[in-house]
Design a protein around this motif. Structure first.
Motif: not given
Lengths: 114, 114
Positions: A32, A51, A96
């Protein structure tokens, strides 16, 4: 180990000129990515987050835009700078896949618009 | 919704005396909590993080913080201040999992007097 780079370190630009700030991350995949602005006495303001490649979300309406052309590259741009765009710009990444995923910050870019 | 309040914008201590930087939070989720330090014109560095494993968290440079759910607090402490501790400190709350919604406090500037 992971590292995050930002450039330039400092920038002085006239009002109305374009802007391009670059951020790259090494040593991780699918992070991210975040752009923050820090104005004097105002803490950190999240500008954009991403993302994935080509996926950009904007937190606040503004004169700036962001792009993610590659997995580990995040670019902050403007077509015409305003005086109010001056500040300290920080790029950050987080893992992430991590549940408790702290953000790791780059060294920042000091932008002065005259 | 989540928020974080740093109760002091400036704290001044003498070298060798204890440091206390206060932070209160609110969160609809089980939060992750972080303290970051920022030296002038530098990026943010993670000092410590709370991720529900232990309520007393030890970080780098002798700092620690205690998570108190009943008080919704996460105060940062250090037994003895050093001149190099002079910096700005940010308390951060994050929801756990998924896209990381992160909220920064306004920051506390720590001055250390020789």
């Amino acid at each position: 180990s992971q590292t995050i780079h930002q450039w330039p370190a400092t920038l002085v630009q006239p009002v109305g000129s374009p802007l391009s700030l670059e951020c790259t991350v090494e040593g991780t995949s699918n992070p991210n990515l975040y752009w923050y602005r820090q104005a004097a006495g105002r803490g950190l303001q999240l500008l954009f987050y991403s993302v994935g490649i080509g996926q950009i979300s904007s937190e606040v309406p503004q004169n700036l835009s962001a792009s993610r052309p590659q997995d580990r590259q995040f670019i902050l741009s403007s077509k015409k700078l305003l005086l109010s765009d001056s500040g300290f710009y920080l790029c950050a990444w987080s893992d992430r896949l991590a549940v408790y995923n702290e953000q790791f910050f780059g060294p920042g870019t000091r932008l002065t618009v005259l | 919704a989540q928020s974080v309040t740093q109760l002091d914008s400036h704290v001044s201590v003498s070298e060798g005396t204890p440091v206390l930087l206060r932070c209160n939070y609110s969160s609809s989720y089980s939060p992750s909590l972080f303290w970051y330090v920022q030296h002038p014109n530098k990026g943010l560095q993670l000092l410590l993080k709370y991720t529900s494993a232990a309520t007393l968290v030890k970080g780098i440079n002798g700092f620690e913080a205690e998570f108190k759910k009943s008080e919704t607090s996460f105060h940062l402490t250090k037994p003895s201040a050093h001149m190099s501790d002079a910096a700005e400190y940010f308390c951060v709350v994050s929801n756990s999992g998924g896209y990381q919604k992160v909220t920064f406090g306004i920051g506390t500037k720590l001055q250390v007097i020789p």
